[in-house]
Design a protein around this motif. Structure first.
Motif, PDB file in Angstrom:
ATOM      1  N   TRP A  21       0.829  -1.208   0.000  1.00  0.00           N
ATOM      2  CA  TRP A  21       0.000   0.000   0.000  1.00  0.00           C
ATOM      3  C   TRP A  21       0.863   1.259   0.000  1.00  0.00           C
ATOM      4  O   TRP A  21       0.498   2.257  -0.628  1.00  0.00           O
ATOM      5  CB  TRP A  21      -0.946  -0.022   1.201  1.00  0.00           C
ATOM      6  N   HIS A  22       2.004   1.213   0.681  1.00  0.00           N
ATOM      7  CA  HIS A  22       2.912   2.357   0.639  1.00  0.00           C
ATOM      8  C   HIS A  22       3.468   2.559  -0.781  1.00  0.00           C
ATOM      9  O   HIS A  22       3.566   3.691  -1.265  1.00  0.00           O
ATOM     10  CB  HIS A  22       4.060   2.160   1.625  1.00  0.00           C
ATOM     11  N   ALA A  23       3.829   1.446  -1.440  1.00  0.00           N
ATOM     12  CA  ALA A  23       4.337   1.538  -2.808  1.00  0.00           C
ATOM     13  C   ALA A  23       3.261   2.048  -3.761  1.00  0.00           C
ATOM     14  O   ALA A  23       3.540   2.857  -4.666  1.00  0.00           O
ATOM     15  CB  ALA A  23       4.852   0.175  -3.267  1.00  0.00           C
ATOM     16  N   LEU A  24       2.016   1.601  -3.557  1.00  0.00           N
ATOM     17  CA  LEU A  24       0.917   2.074  -4.401  1.00  0.00           C
ATOM     18  C   LEU A  24       0.683   3.566  -4.185  1.00  0.00           C
ATOM     19  O   LEU A  24       0.467   4.314  -5.158  1.00  0.00           O
ATOM     20  CB  LEU A  24      -0.345   1.278  -4.082  1.00  0.00           C
ATOM     21  N   GLU A  25       0.733   4.006  -2.947  1.00  0.00           N
ATOM     22  CA  GLU A  25       0.542   5.434  -2.662  1.00  0.00           C
ATOM     23  C   GLU A  25       1.646   6.267  -3.309  1.00  0.00           C
ATOM     24  O   GLU A  25       1.374   7.313  -3.916  1.00  0.00           O
ATOM     25  CB  GLU A  25       0.530   5.648  -1.148  1.00  0.00           C
ATOM     26  N   ARG A  26       2.889   5.808  -3.193  1.00  0.00           N
ATOM     27  CA  ARG A  26       3.995   6.536  -3.831  1.00  0.00           C
ATOM     28  C   ARG A  26       3.811   6.576  -5.342  1.00  0.00           C
ATOM     29  O   ARG A  26       4.069   7.608  -5.990  1.00  0.00           O
ATOM     30  CB  ARG A  26       5.327   5.877  -3.490  1.00  0.00           C
ATOM     31  N   SER A  27       3.397   5.464  -5.920  1.00  0.00           N
ATOM     32  CA  SER A  27       3.215   5.404  -7.375  1.00  0.00           C
ATOM     33  C   SER A  27       2.161   6.393  -7.836  1.00  0.00           C
ATOM     34  O   SER A  27       2.354   7.116  -8.829  1.00  0.00           O
ATOM     35  CB  SER A  27       2.828   3.987  -7.803  1.00  0.00           C
ATOM     36  N   VAL A  28       1.042   6.456  -7.131  1.00  0.00           N
ATOM     37  CA  VAL A  28      -0.045   7.361  -7.532  1.00  0.00           C
ATOM     38  C   VAL A  28       0.392   8.818  -7.410  1.00  0.00           C
ATOM     39  O   VAL A  28       0.205   9.624  -8.337  1.00  0.00           O
ATOM     40  CB  VAL A  28      -1.296   7.079  -6.681  1.00  0.00           C
ATOM     41  N   LEU A  29       0.990   9.169  -6.271  1.00  0.00           N
ATOM     42  CA  LEU A  29       1.397  10.564  -6.058  1.00  0.00           C
ATOM     43  C   LEU A  29       2.520  10.971  -7.014  1.00  0.00           C
ATOM     44  O   LEU A  29       2.487  12.069  -7.595  1.00  0.00           O
ATOM     45  CB  LEU A  29       1.846  10.758  -4.609  1.00  0.00           C
ATOM     46  N   PHE A  30       3.483  10.088  -7.199  1.00  0.00           N
ATOM     47  CA  PHE A  30       4.611  10.411  -8.078  1.00  0.00           C
ATOM     48  C   PHE A  30       4.151  10.493  -9.536  1.00  0.00           C
ATOM     49  O   PHE A  30       4.590  11.365 -10.290  1.00  0.00           O
ATOM     50  CB  PHE A  30       5.700   9.362  -7.914  1.00  0.00           C
ATOM     51  N   THR A  31       3.248   9.597  -9.924  1.00  0.00           N
ATOM     52  CA  THR A  31       2.713   9.646 -11.291  1.00  0.00           C
ATOM     53  C   THR A  31       1.954  10.943 -11.522  1.00  0.00           C
ATOM     54  O   THR A  31       2.102  11.588 -12.576  1.00  0.00           O
ATOM     55  CB  THR A  31       1.789   8.445 -11.539  1.00  0.00           C
ATOM     56  N   ALA A  32       1.134  11.354 -10.551  1.00  0.00           N
ATOM     57  CA  ALA A  32       0.398  12.612 -10.690  1.00  0.00           C
ATOM     58  C   ALA A  32       1.348  13.791 -10.838  1.00  0.00           C
ATOM     59  O   ALA A  32       1.141  14.675 -11.690  1.00  0.00           O
ATOM     60  CB  ALA A  32      -0.521  12.807  -9.486  1.00  0.00           C
ATOM     61  N   ALA A  33       2.407  13.814 -10.020  1.00  0.00           N
ATOM     62  CA  ALA A  33       3.371  14.921 -10.111  1.00  0.00           C
ATOM     63  C   ALA A  33       4.079  14.931 -11.458  1.00  0.00           C
ATOM     64  O   ALA A  33       4.274  15.997 -12.068  1.00  0.00           O
ATOM     65  CB  ALA A  33       4.390  14.806  -8.975  1.00  0.00           C
TER      66      ALA A  33
END
Length: 317
Positions: free
Chosen positions: A86-98
């Motif tokens: 879940w931490h990796a998924l959260e990082r992926s979503v936020l980093f992809t958005a940025a």
């Protein structure tokens, strides 16, 4: 006038000659079969094997013995209860958005700039963009890492010379979570801008000049002109490049692995890095396959949502 037919004789009508039946040639299928076999070999077969492996306990022992067991959805259940996932998924979503927001913003600005340049300068900028886009990600990532190296990195030297942030000669960007994200973000945006800029510039060349001239006659300024006319005209192209950017950026691996290897302390570990570490560092191949299937399902859902909105917009037109 046709002479009357003699008594006792019947007039017979000629039946039209039946058209010859078309023979369905198999030549197109034979011509397409090599490409079809290649697609099945390099695309369909690996996907089927990946899905099958995600339902097994394939691990390091299986690599040597070939023995493994079917475990059903146990790999998926283990992932969904793993906080690291879940931490990796959260990082992926936020980093992809940025990354998508940065790439689209800079790419749109460069595309708008290309419409205002003279032909020689526009040609030069276009060639530079194409060369930057054509550079392999591995080579550009390694060069980028050298630019930010502590001690002899060019970026550290330049920042130190400006005296804005003090002495940054020995700053290790890869060992600081914020700086690691910033350097990777700059790298990916730099790599994505050429495609987005050239695509949007091609769309801008199709914008009717009459609309802009009419808006200027009505007293619209440049900002109002861009917001009310240019942006609505670019909306389909912007949606397309945004979707492609989401797919590319969500799957980013080379840049993160070569610059920071997912560190420091897993701060830059996205789903792609997490899947690689799980499958090829921890040798839990089955769980890594399940991670890849989940990532693919997320991207398929995003693509389906985009296609649905595209079809709806087409019906409204």
């Amino acid at each position: 006038m046709t002479p009357p037919s003699p008594a006792g004789t019947r007039r017979t009508r000629r039946r039209p000659h039946p058209l010859p039946r078309r023979r369905h040639s198999r030549a197109p299928w034979w011509l397409l079969s090599p490409a079809g076999l290649v697609m099945l070999t390099v695309t369909a077969a690996p996907i089927v094997f990946l899905i099958y492996t995600s339902f097994t306990d394939y691990n390091q022992r299986s690599l040597f013995t070939g023995a493994y067991r079917l475990v059903g959805t146990a790999q998926y259940a283990a992932l969904l209860t793993d906080p690291q996932f879940w931490h990796a998924l959260e990082r992926s979503v936020l980093f992809t958005a940025a990354m998508v927001v940065g790439s689209i913003a800079v790419g749109t600005a460069v595309a708008q700039l290309l419409t205002r340049l003279a032909t020689p300068m526009r040609t030069t900028v276009t060639l530079v963009l194409i060369l930057a886009w054509a550079m392999p990600t591995v080579a550009s990532s390694l060069v980028w890492k050298w630019l930010f190296q502590p001690g002899y990195g060019v970026v550290n030297w330049l920042l130190t010379r400006t005296h804005l942030f003090g002495d940054m000669t020995n700053t290790d960007w890869a060992n600081d979570p914020f700086l690691a994200y910033l350097s990777i973000w700059l790298l990916i945006v730099w790599q994505a801008v050429p495609f987005i800029a050239l695509t949007l510039y091609a769309a801008l060349t199709q914008l009717p000049l009459e609309l802009q001239e009419a808006a200027r006659l009505d007293g619209a300024g440049e900002w109002r002109l861009w917001w009310s006319i240019t942006l609505p005209f670019l909306r389909p192209t912007l949606l397309l490049v945004s979707l492609m950017s989401v797919i590319w950026d969500f799957n980013v691996f080379n840049q993160i692995w070569l610059v920071s290897a997912g560190g420091p302390d897993s701060a830059t570990t996205t789903l792609g890095i997490f899947a690689y570490k799980t499958a090829f560092v921890g040798f839990r191949v089955g769980q890594g396959a399940a991670l890849s299937v989940i990532t693919t399902a997320i991207l398929v859902a995003i693509t389906a949502l985009y296609i649905r909105n595209l079809l709806r917009s087409g019906e409204d037109l």
